[in-house]
Design an enzyme around this catalytic site. Structure first.
Site, mmCIF file in Angstrom:
data_model
loop_
_atom_site.group_PDB
_atom_site.id
_atom_site.type_symbol
_atom_site.label_atom_id
_atom_site.label_comp_id
_atom_site.label_asym_id
_atom_site.label_seq_id
_atom_site.Cartn_x
_atom_site.Cartn_y
_atom_site.Cartn_z
ATOM 1 N N LYS A 1 -13.138 -3.945 1.262
ATOM 2 C CA LYS A 1 -13.953 -2.775 0.895
ATOM 3 C C LYS A 1 -15.464 -3.029 0.933
ATOM 4 O O LYS A 1 -16.233 -2.120 1.226
ATOM 5 C CB LYS A 1 -13.542 -2.264 -0.487
ATOM 6 C CG LYS A 1 -12.256 -1.462 -0.491
ATOM 7 C CD LYS A 1 -11.989 -0.917 -1.874
ATOM 8 C CE LYS A 1 -11.024 0.247 -1.814
ATOM 9 N NZ LYS A 1 -10.960 0.998 -3.065
ATOM 10 N N GLY B 1 -15.083 -3.393 -12.776
ATOM 11 C CA GLY B 1 -14.734 -3.892 -11.441
ATOM 12 C C GLY B 1 -15.019 -2.846 -10.377
ATOM 13 O O GLY B 1 -15.861 -1.952 -10.564
ATOM 14 N N GLY C 1 -13.850 -1.488 -18.358
ATOM 15 C CA GLY C 1 -13.762 -2.313 -17.156
ATOM 16 C C GLY C 1 -14.977 -2.099 -16.272
ATOM 17 O O GLY C 1 -15.596 -1.022 -16.289
ATOM 18 N N TYR D 1 -1.334 4.514 -12.239
ATOM 19 C CA TYR D 1 -0.398 5.623 -12.002
ATOM 20 C C TYR D 1 1.058 5.199 -12.171
ATOM 21 O O TYR D 1 1.955 6.030 -12.068
ATOM 22 C CB TYR D 1 -0.603 6.239 -10.608
ATOM 23 C CG TYR D 1 -0.820 5.224 -9.519
ATOM 24 C CD1 TYR D 1 0.246 4.562 -8.949
ATOM 25 C CD2 TYR D 1 -2.104 4.920 -9.097
ATOM 26 C CE1 TYR D 1 0.042 3.614 -7.975
ATOM 27 C CE2 TYR D 1 -2.315 3.974 -8.116
ATOM 28 C CZ TYR D 1 -1.243 3.328 -7.559
ATOM 29 O OH TYR D 1 -1.447 2.385 -6.597
ATOM 30 N N ASN E 1 -13.980 2.971 1.547
ATOM 31 C CA ASN E 1 -12.505 3.023 1.559
ATOM 32 C C ASN E 1 -11.971 3.864 2.719
ATOM 33 O O ASN E 1 -10.765 3.932 2.909
ATOM 34 C CB ASN E 1 -11.949 3.531 0.215
ATOM 35 C CG ASN E 1 -12.044 5.038 0.086
ATOM 36 O OD1 ASN E 1 -12.891 5.672 0.703
ATOM 37 N ND2 ASN E 1 -11.178 5.618 -0.730
ATOM 38 N N LEU F 1 -6.720 5.132 -14.698
ATOM 39 C CA LEU F 1 -6.625 5.030 -13.239
ATOM 40 C C LEU F 1 -5.263 4.500 -12.790
ATOM 41 O O LEU F 1 -4.876 4.640 -11.632
ATOM 42 C CB LEU F 1 -7.753 4.137 -12.697
ATOM 43 C CG LEU F 1 -8.980 4.887 -12.184
ATOM 44 C CD1 LEU F 1 -9.452 5.955 -13.121
ATOM 45 C CD2 LEU F 1 -10.109 3.929 -11.851
ATOM 46 N N SER G 1 0.836 -1.199 0.000
ATOM 47 C CA SER G 1 0.000 0.000 0.000
ATOM 48 C C SER G 1 0.876 1.256 0.000
ATOM 49 O O SER G 1 1.863 1.348 0.742
ATOM 50 C CB SER G 1 -0.905 0.010 1.242
ATOM 51 O OG SER G 1 -1.533 1.276 1.336
ATOM 52 N N THR H 1 -8.628 -1.269 2.126
ATOM 53 C CA THR H 1 -8.321 -1.727 0.780
ATOM 54 C C THR H 1 -8.654 -3.207 0.639
ATOM 55 O O THR H 1 -9.235 -3.814 1.556
ATOM 56 C CB THR H 1 -6.850 -1.355 0.399
ATOM 57 O OG1 THR H 1 -6.666 -1.645 -0.981
ATOM 58 C CG2 THR H 1 -5.812 -2.095 1.220
ATOM 59 N N ASP I 1 -13.079 7.623 -3.068
ATOM 60 C CA ASP I 1 -12.570 7.387 -4.435
ATOM 61 C C ASP I 1 -13.313 8.239 -5.457
ATOM 62 O O ASP I 1 -12.730 8.658 -6.462
ATOM 63 C CB ASP I 1 -12.737 5.909 -4.823
ATOM 64 C CG ASP I 1 -11.641 5.028 -4.228
ATOM 65 O OD1 ASP I 1 -10.560 5.550 -3.934
ATOM 66 O OD2 ASP I 1 -11.893 3.819 -4.067
HETATM 67 P P1 NAP Z 1 -11.007 -5.105 -10.334
HETATM 68 O O1 NAP Z 1 -12.156 -4.977 -9.411
HETATM 69 O O2 NAP Z 1 -10.238 -6.380 -10.387
HETATM 70 O O3 NAP Z 1 -11.547 -4.754 -11.823
HETATM 71 C C1 NAP Z 1 -10.733 -4.839 -12.963
HETATM 72 C C2 NAP Z 1 -11.624 -4.767 -14.209
HETATM 73 O O4 NAP Z 1 -10.759 -4.826 -15.345
HETATM 74 C C3 NAP Z 1 -12.610 -5.926 -14.341
HETATM 75 O O5 NAP Z 1 -13.785 -5.471 -14.944
HETATM 76 C C4 NAP Z 1 -11.856 -6.885 -15.270
HETATM 77 O O6 NAP Z 1 -12.708 -7.686 -16.039
HETATM 78 C C5 NAP Z 1 -11.156 -5.906 -16.186
HETATM 79 N N1 NAP Z 1 -9.973 -6.509 -16.806
HETATM 80 C C6 NAP Z 1 -8.884 -7.025 -16.173
HETATM 81 N N2 NAP Z 1 -7.987 -7.460 -17.084
HETATM 82 C C7 NAP Z 1 -8.548 -7.243 -18.292
HETATM 83 C C8 NAP Z 1 -8.126 -7.511 -19.627
HETATM 84 N N3 NAP Z 1 -6.930 -8.059 -19.899
HETATM 85 N N4 NAP Z 1 -8.968 -7.170 -20.627
HETATM 86 C C9 NAP Z 1 -10.157 -6.603 -20.382
HETATM 87 N N5 NAP Z 1 -10.618 -6.333 -19.151
HETATM 88 C C10 NAP Z 1 -9.813 -6.645 -18.125
HETATM 89 O O7 NAP Z 1 -9.906 -3.986 -10.043
HETATM 90 P P2 NAP Z 1 -10.191 -2.482 -9.548
HETATM 91 O O8 NAP Z 1 -10.125 -2.417 -8.082
HETATM 92 O O9 NAP Z 1 -11.400 -1.991 -10.248
HETATM 93 O O10 NAP Z 1 -8.874 -1.739 -10.087
HETATM 94 C C11 NAP Z 1 -8.672 -1.594 -11.461
HETATM 95 C C12 NAP Z 1 -7.452 -0.715 -11.744
HETATM 96 O O11 NAP Z 1 -7.657 0.584 -11.244
HETATM 97 C C13 NAP Z 1 -6.167 -1.234 -11.109
HETATM 98 O O12 NAP Z 1 -5.141 -1.042 -12.056
HETATM 99 C C14 NAP Z 1 -5.974 -0.327 -9.915
HETATM 100 O O13 NAP Z 1 -4.598 -0.158 -9.584
HETATM 101 C C15 NAP Z 1 -6.555 0.973 -10.438
HETATM 102 N N6 NAP Z 1 -7.068 1.843 -9.353
HETATM 103 C C16 NAP Z 1 -6.523 3.080 -9.214
HETATM 104 C C17 NAP Z 1 -7.007 3.914 -8.231
HETATM 105 C C18 NAP Z 1 -6.399 5.277 -8.072
HETATM 106 O O14 NAP Z 1 -6.609 5.912 -7.037
HETATM 107 N N7 NAP Z 1 -5.703 5.791 -9.041
HETATM 108 C C19 NAP Z 1 -8.048 3.506 -7.388
HETATM 109 C C20 NAP Z 1 -8.585 2.234 -7.564
HETATM 110 C C21 NAP Z 1 -8.088 1.403 -8.557
HETATM 111 P P3 NAP Z 1 -13.352 -9.063 -15.497
HETATM 112 O O15 NAP Z 1 -14.330 -8.661 -14.451
HETATM 113 O O16 NAP Z 1 -13.964 -9.643 -16.691
HETATM 114 O O17 NAP Z 1 -12.200 -9.843 -14.932
#
Ligand code: NAP
Length: 292
Positions: free
Chosen positions: A74, A137, A135, A232, A95, A230, A23, A70, A110
């Protein structure tokens, strides 16, 4: 910046996760606390899912002021809290937890983190904006809530699993302008996408050569489009450098990370202003990113 000295009076903040070692929250929060010269420290707490409830009781016993939440807690923490803010209810995840009247209350910063760079740097009339979110998720939920808050005209969430997409759509009430779509429909959506947000991990370190969209696909975006990733690390991602090549506005995930943390710190410290630029600098230094 002053050093943090831990004393008998030092107040505790922290982050719970499992695992939590990676983290980045301790880096940015301790930088801010130190800058403010406050008698606080922010610690990582590795809490296994089966220990979540007892951890909350323990935190109450030691007088923890508040904590970040985290993966994987969550959603799991929702039934253990005394109250949950409307925005956290909409997102379906918490969060940030704080202690009020001897009770744990949860919110989600967020959404505020996501919209902060859009509102401060690139503010426009969002009622003309069609948002396309790649996406579906956890992070996509905060982005949808942010797009609803901004007042976007249409919001499309694009995913690869139809069942998950339908569940995603059904979890949002009263949002007639929210639509879900599979990736094969993306070519029809791109020419209208004035806000394109990547919430997938595609392009994240170490697979830094990947982009959710090709150069050819990016060329079909409107000229005034904003590309927002998203991720970084790296900064910029391949997706954002393709956007920059088209002369589009590109926003990376660092500001969202900083601003969601700054919003949480304001709650815990009951302050209107916290040093977000110090938090950003500490993160950039820690990640070895270019200083801007
Ligand atoms: P998550 O719940 O695992 O969701 C990821 C999403 O991406 C899901 O819909 C997944 O699809 C899709 N995905 C993964 N690999 C893929 C691929 N190769 N092709 C197409 N779709 C794909 O993760 P999350 O928590 O939402 O986080 C997602 C990203 O956002 C991460 O990189 C995280 O580091 C970033 N993030 C950044 C911040 C920030 O403050 N900047 C905050 C939160 C998250 P499926 O459901 O079909 O597997």
């Amino acid at each position: 910046m002053a050093e943090i000295t831990i004393k008998g009076t030092t107040k505790l903040l922290g982050v719970i996760g499992h695992p939590v070692e990676h983290s980045l929250s301790p880096v940015m929060h301790n930088a801010a606390l130190s800058e403010l010269e406050l008698d606080y420290v922010y610690l990582p707490f590795p809490i296994a899912p089966e220990n979540l409830e007892v951890a909350l009781s323990g935190f109450a016993a030691i007088g923890l002021v508040g904590f970040s939440v985290t993966i994987p807690h969550k959603q799991a923490i929702l039934p253990l809290l005394s109250s949950i803010s409307p925005i956290a209810q909409a997102v379906g995840a918490v969060n940030t937890v704080s202690r009020k009247d001897n009770k744990w209350v949860g919110t989600n910063t967020d959404v505020e983190g996501f919209i902060a760079p859009l509102q401060t740097t690139y503010n426009r009339d969002w009622s003309h904006t069609t948002a396309v979110i790649l996406g579906n998720g956890g992070a996509a939920r905060a982005v949808v809530a942010g797009c609803i808050q901004l007042g976007c005209k249409e919001i499309y969430t694009v995913g690869r699993n139809l069942q998950k997409l339908e569940e995603f759509r059904n979890s949002w009430d009263n949002s007639p302008n929210l639509h879900v779509s599979t990736w094969d429909k993306l070519p029809q959506l791109i020419p209208q996408a004035t806000l394109l947000v990547n919430t997938t991990p595609i392009g994240m370190y170490p697979k830094i050569e990947e982009s959710p969209l090709s150069l050819e696909e990016m060329q079909n975006l409107p000229q005034n489009a904003i590309a927002y990733d998203l991720t970084y690390n790296p900064s910029p991602t391949k997706f954002l450098s393709l956007a920059q090549q088209q002369g589009l506005i590109a926003i990376d995930g660092l500001e969202m990370l900083v601003q969601q943390g700054a919003a949480a710190l304001k709650i815990w410290l009951n302050r209107d202003i916290v040093p977000a630029s110090v938090m950003s600098l500490a993160l950039r230094k820690h990640l070895g990113l270019t200083m801007i």
